[in-house]
Write a protein that holds these residues in place. Structure first.
Motif, PDB file in Angstrom:
ATOM      1  N   LEU A  96      -4.626 -27.276  68.667  1.00  0.00           N
ATOM      2  CA  LEU A  96      -3.371 -28.219  69.382  1.00  0.00           C
ATOM      3  C   LEU A  96      -4.258 -29.364  69.821  1.00  0.00           C
ATOM      4  O   LEU A  96      -4.919 -29.130  70.625  1.00  0.00           O
ATOM      5  N   MET A  97      -3.769 -30.620  69.547  1.00  0.00           N
ATOM      6  CA  MET A  97      -4.427 -31.795  69.967  1.00  0.00           C
ATOM      7  C   MET A  97      -5.351 -32.415  69.462  1.00  0.00           C
ATOM      8  O   MET A  97      -5.974 -33.278  69.814  1.00  0.00           O
ATOM      9  N   GLY A  98      -6.108 -31.573  68.570  1.00  0.00           N
ATOM     10  CA  GLY A  98      -7.546 -31.802  67.953  1.00  0.00           C
ATOM     11  C   GLY A  98      -7.351 -32.754  66.848  1.00  0.00           C
ATOM     12  O   GLY A  98      -6.427 -33.076  66.234  1.00  0.00           O
TER      13      GLY A  98
ATOM     14  N   ARG B 160      -1.202 -31.512  60.129  1.00  0.00           N
ATOM     15  CA  ARG B 160       0.123 -32.377  60.413  1.00  0.00           C
ATOM     16  C   ARG B 160       0.340 -32.652  61.968  1.00  0.00           C
ATOM     17  O   ARG B 160       0.135 -31.824  62.889  1.00  0.00           O
ATOM     18  N   GLY B 161       0.560 -33.878  62.120  1.00  0.00           N
ATOM     19  CA  GLY B 161       1.081 -34.263  63.522  1.00  0.00           C
ATOM     20  C   GLY B 161      -0.286 -34.857  64.328  1.00  0.00           C
ATOM     21  O   GLY B 161      -0.095 -34.958  65.629  1.00  0.00           O
ATOM     22  N   HIS B 162      -1.457 -34.542  63.728  1.00  0.00           N
ATOM     23  CA  HIS B 162      -2.655 -34.881  64.530  1.00  0.00           C
ATOM     24  C   HIS B 162      -3.424 -35.883  63.563  1.00  0.00           C
ATOM     25  O   HIS B 162      -3.476 -36.059  62.362  1.00  0.00           O
ATOM     26  N   GLY B 163      -4.378 -36.826  64.243  1.00  0.00           N
ATOM     27  CA  GLY B 163      -5.325 -37.564  63.483  1.00  0.00           C
ATOM     28  C   GLY B 163      -4.898 -38.668  62.693  1.00  0.00           C
ATOM     29  O   GLY B 163      -3.656 -39.114  62.981  1.00  0.00           O
ATOM     30  N   ARG B 164      -5.198 -38.456  61.580  1.00  0.00           N
ATOM     31  CA  ARG B 164      -4.748 -39.620  60.460  1.00  0.00           C
ATOM     32  C   ARG B 164      -3.796 -39.010  59.540  1.00  0.00           C
ATOM     33  O   ARG B 164      -3.559 -39.770  58.568  1.00  0.00           O
TER      34      ARG B 164
ATOM     35  N   GLU C 252       5.621 -34.697  72.491  1.00  0.00           N
ATOM     36  CA  GLU C 252       6.977 -34.120  72.139  1.00  0.00           C
ATOM     37  C   GLU C 252       6.543 -33.384  70.948  1.00  0.00           C
ATOM     38  O   GLU C 252       7.017 -31.793  70.861  1.00  0.00           O
ATOM     39  N   GLN C 253       5.732 -33.619  69.990  1.00  0.00           N
ATOM     40  CA  GLN C 253       5.459 -32.874  68.737  1.00  0.00           C
ATOM     41  C   GLN C 253       4.593 -31.765  69.000  1.00  0.00           C
ATOM     42  O   GLN C 253       4.603 -30.666  68.333  1.00  0.00           O
ATOM     43  N   MET C 254       3.557 -32.110  69.727  1.00  0.00           N
ATOM     44  CA  MET C 254       2.833 -30.917  70.121  1.00  0.00           C
ATOM     45  C   MET C 254       3.378 -29.737  70.776  1.00  0.00           C
ATOM     46  O   MET C 254       2.973 -28.526  70.403  1.00  0.00           O
TER      47      MET C 254
ATOM     48  N   SER D 291       3.995 -20.315  80.237  1.00  0.00           N
ATOM     49  CA  SER D 291       3.141 -21.148  79.555  1.00  0.00           C
ATOM     50  C   SER D 291       3.558 -22.293  79.026  1.00  0.00           C
ATOM     51  O   SER D 291       3.136 -23.462  79.288  1.00  0.00           O
ATOM     52  N   GLN D 292       4.684 -22.332  78.126  1.00  0.00           N
ATOM     53  CA  GLN D 292       5.212 -23.333  77.664  1.00  0.00           C
ATOM     54  C   GLN D 292       5.496 -24.613  78.900  1.00  0.00           C
ATOM     55  O   GLN D 292       5.460 -25.860  78.402  1.00  0.00           O
ATOM     56  N   ARG D 293       6.524 -24.174  79.672  1.00  0.00           N
ATOM     57  CA  ARG D 293       6.851 -24.872  80.727  1.00  0.00           C
ATOM     58  C   ARG D 293       5.697 -25.552  81.490  1.00  0.00           C
ATOM     59  O   ARG D 293       5.622 -26.963  81.852  1.00  0.00           O
ATOM     60  N   GLU D 294       4.587 -24.797  81.756  1.00  0.00           N
ATOM     61  CA  GLU D 294       3.617 -25.390  82.373  1.00  0.00           C
ATOM     62  C   GLU D 294       2.791 -26.491  81.199  1.00  0.00           C
ATOM     63  O   GLU D 294       2.348 -27.394  81.994  1.00  0.00           O
ATOM     64  N   TRP D 295       2.778 -26.421  80.090  1.00  0.00           N
ATOM     65  CA  TRP D 295       2.248 -27.422  79.253  1.00  0.00           C
ATOM     66  C   TRP D 295       3.076 -28.706  79.199  1.00  0.00           C
ATOM     67  O   TRP D 295       2.694 -29.861  79.272  1.00  0.00           O
ATOM     68  N   ALA D 296       4.555 -28.475  79.389  1.00  0.00           N
ATOM     69  CA  ALA D 296       5.313 -29.708  79.442  1.00  0.00           C
ATOM     70  C   ALA D 296       5.177 -30.472  80.743  1.00  0.00           C
ATOM     71  O   ALA D 296       5.182 -31.608  80.725  1.00  0.00           O
ATOM     72  N   GLU D 297       4.910 -29.701  81.894  1.00  0.00           N
ATOM     73  CA  GLU D 297       4.719 -30.225  83.061  1.00  0.00           C
ATOM     74  C   GLU D 297       3.324 -30.958  83.101  1.00  0.00           C
ATOM     75  O   GLU D 297       3.104 -32.196  83.721  1.00  0.00           O
ATOM     76  N   TRP D 298       2.367 -30.288  82.359  1.00  0.00           N
ATOM     77  CA  TRP D 298       1.016 -30.877  82.400  1.00  0.00           C
ATOM     78  C   TRP D 298       0.953 -32.442  81.618  1.00  0.00           C
ATOM     79  O   TRP D 298       0.290 -33.252  82.253  1.00  0.00           O
ATOM     80  N   PHE D 299       1.722 -32.474  80.588  1.00  0.00           N
ATOM     81  CA  PHE D 299       1.725 -33.471  79.891  1.00  0.00           C
ATOM     82  C   PHE D 299       2.172 -34.802  80.716  1.00  0.00           C
ATOM     83  O   PHE D 299       1.985 -35.880  80.507  1.00  0.00           O
ATOM     84  N   THR D 300       3.075 -34.351  81.851  1.00  0.00           N
ATOM     85  CA  THR D 300       3.836 -35.604  82.558  1.00  0.00           C
ATOM     86  C   THR D 300       2.713 -35.875  83.707  1.00  0.00           C
ATOM     87  O   THR D 300       3.001 -37.053  84.122  1.00  0.00           O
ATOM     88  N   THR D 301       1.861 -35.290  83.804  1.00  0.00           N
ATOM     89  CA  THR D 301       0.557 -35.731  84.594  1.00  0.00           C
ATOM     90  C   THR D 301      -0.277 -36.726  84.070  1.00  0.00           C
ATOM     91  O   THR D 301      -1.234 -37.376  85.036  1.00  0.00           O
TER      92      THR D 301
END
Length: 296
Positions: free
Chosen positions: A51-53, A77-81, A212-214, A151-161
């Protein structure tokens, strides 16, 4: 040398893949086309990022693999090019179907699948569903247990930082390598990893993906355990973990036990981004396994 290959994934999504061949030892002295044609006769390897790679994260690995194999890395899909459709889908079936499409359209079967994190889950789900396509499997730092809603909530919070946009790539490297609150200790390699997934815009550097897609992609697998599909993998499989990674030793060893032909490798001085943190240790862990499965 590397060349881009465009592939059509599930639902018509356009996927960008790259074939590495520099320099494949023992291949003809002709041009690039001759070398890629000769490489096509070698055992095939498909590399699936997490994910995100993106495919370029595999460049160092793909280059040494290309000495003996046909090495392909794909932007999922959703990544790179690759395409990033607003409507998705970004579920498990879509990612598995995309990997299946890459294998079939490029004639890679039976392929060795090497997956990191989410890419590893895609790899073992495909191996369970289509054993005819997969020769062997490398699972890098991906848990089979459910991670849960927290875990999902923590990721959502992390993105906001994230301090987006970053003014420079140096700022990207410093934040992810030193300043990120999720980071337990400085790790230069982590900064390099995230610098690879940034693009320059009018106001600075931003990720090439939609956070958001991640989160939508992650939502489709964090709430479930994946032991049943793991047990259905019939091919040889190597489970690799970084000593400081997200996959604990006890769970990794249980995964090896569940796999009908499971093996285990642990990489010191590596966290979750094993192939970035310790490229030499990563190669030492993989090469004996790859040599074994190719000879079988």
């Amino acid at each position: 040398m590397v060349r881009r290959i465009d592939v059509t994934g599930a639902g018509g999504v356009k996927l960008a893949a790259w074939e590495y061949a520099d320099p494949p030892k023992g291949l003809p002295e002709g041009g690039t086309a001759d070398r890629h044609a000769a490489a096509a006769d070698r055992p095939s390897v498909l590399l699936l990022h997490g994910l995100m790679g993106r495919a370029s994260h595999w460049a160092a690995t793909a280059r040494w693999l290309a000495e003996r194999n046909r090495a392909i890395a794909v932007d999922q899909r959703g990544h790179g090019r690759s395409d990033k459709p607003d409507a998705g889908p970004y579920d498990r079936d879509a990612y598995v179907a995309d990997a299946e499409a890459v294998i079939e359209q490029l004639g890679l079967a039976p392929v060795i699948l090497i997956g990191h994190s989410m890419g590893a889950l895609t790899a073992w789900q495909l191996a369970a569903r289509r054993p005819d396509l997969v020769r062997a499997l490398v699972i890098c730092d991906m848990r089979a247990s459910a991670l849960g809603a927290q875990s999902q909530r923590e990721w959502a919070e992390w993105f906001t930082t994230w301090p987006v946009p970053f003014a420079t790539l140096a700022d990207v490297r410093k934040w992810f390598g030193e300043d990120d609150p999720w980071l337990e200790r400085p790790r230069q390699e982590r900064g390099e990893f995230y610098a690879e997934v940034m693009m320059e815009s009018a106001d600075g550097w931003r990720p090439v993906f939609s956070t958001e897609q991640m989160l939508r992609a992650r939502e489709t697998w964090v709430h479930d355990a994946h032991w049943e599909e793991l047990a259905q993998v019939q091919c040889p499989a190597l489970v690799v973990r970084g000593l400081d990674g997200e996959l604990g030793r006890a769970e990794a060893q249980e995964m090896v036990r569940v796999l009908p032909q499971g093996r285990y490798a642990e990489i010191p001085d590596a966290g979750h981004l094993v192939h970035y943190d310790s490229p030499e240790g990563w190669r030492r862990a993989l090469e004996p396994f790859l040599e074994e499965v190719v000879q079988d």
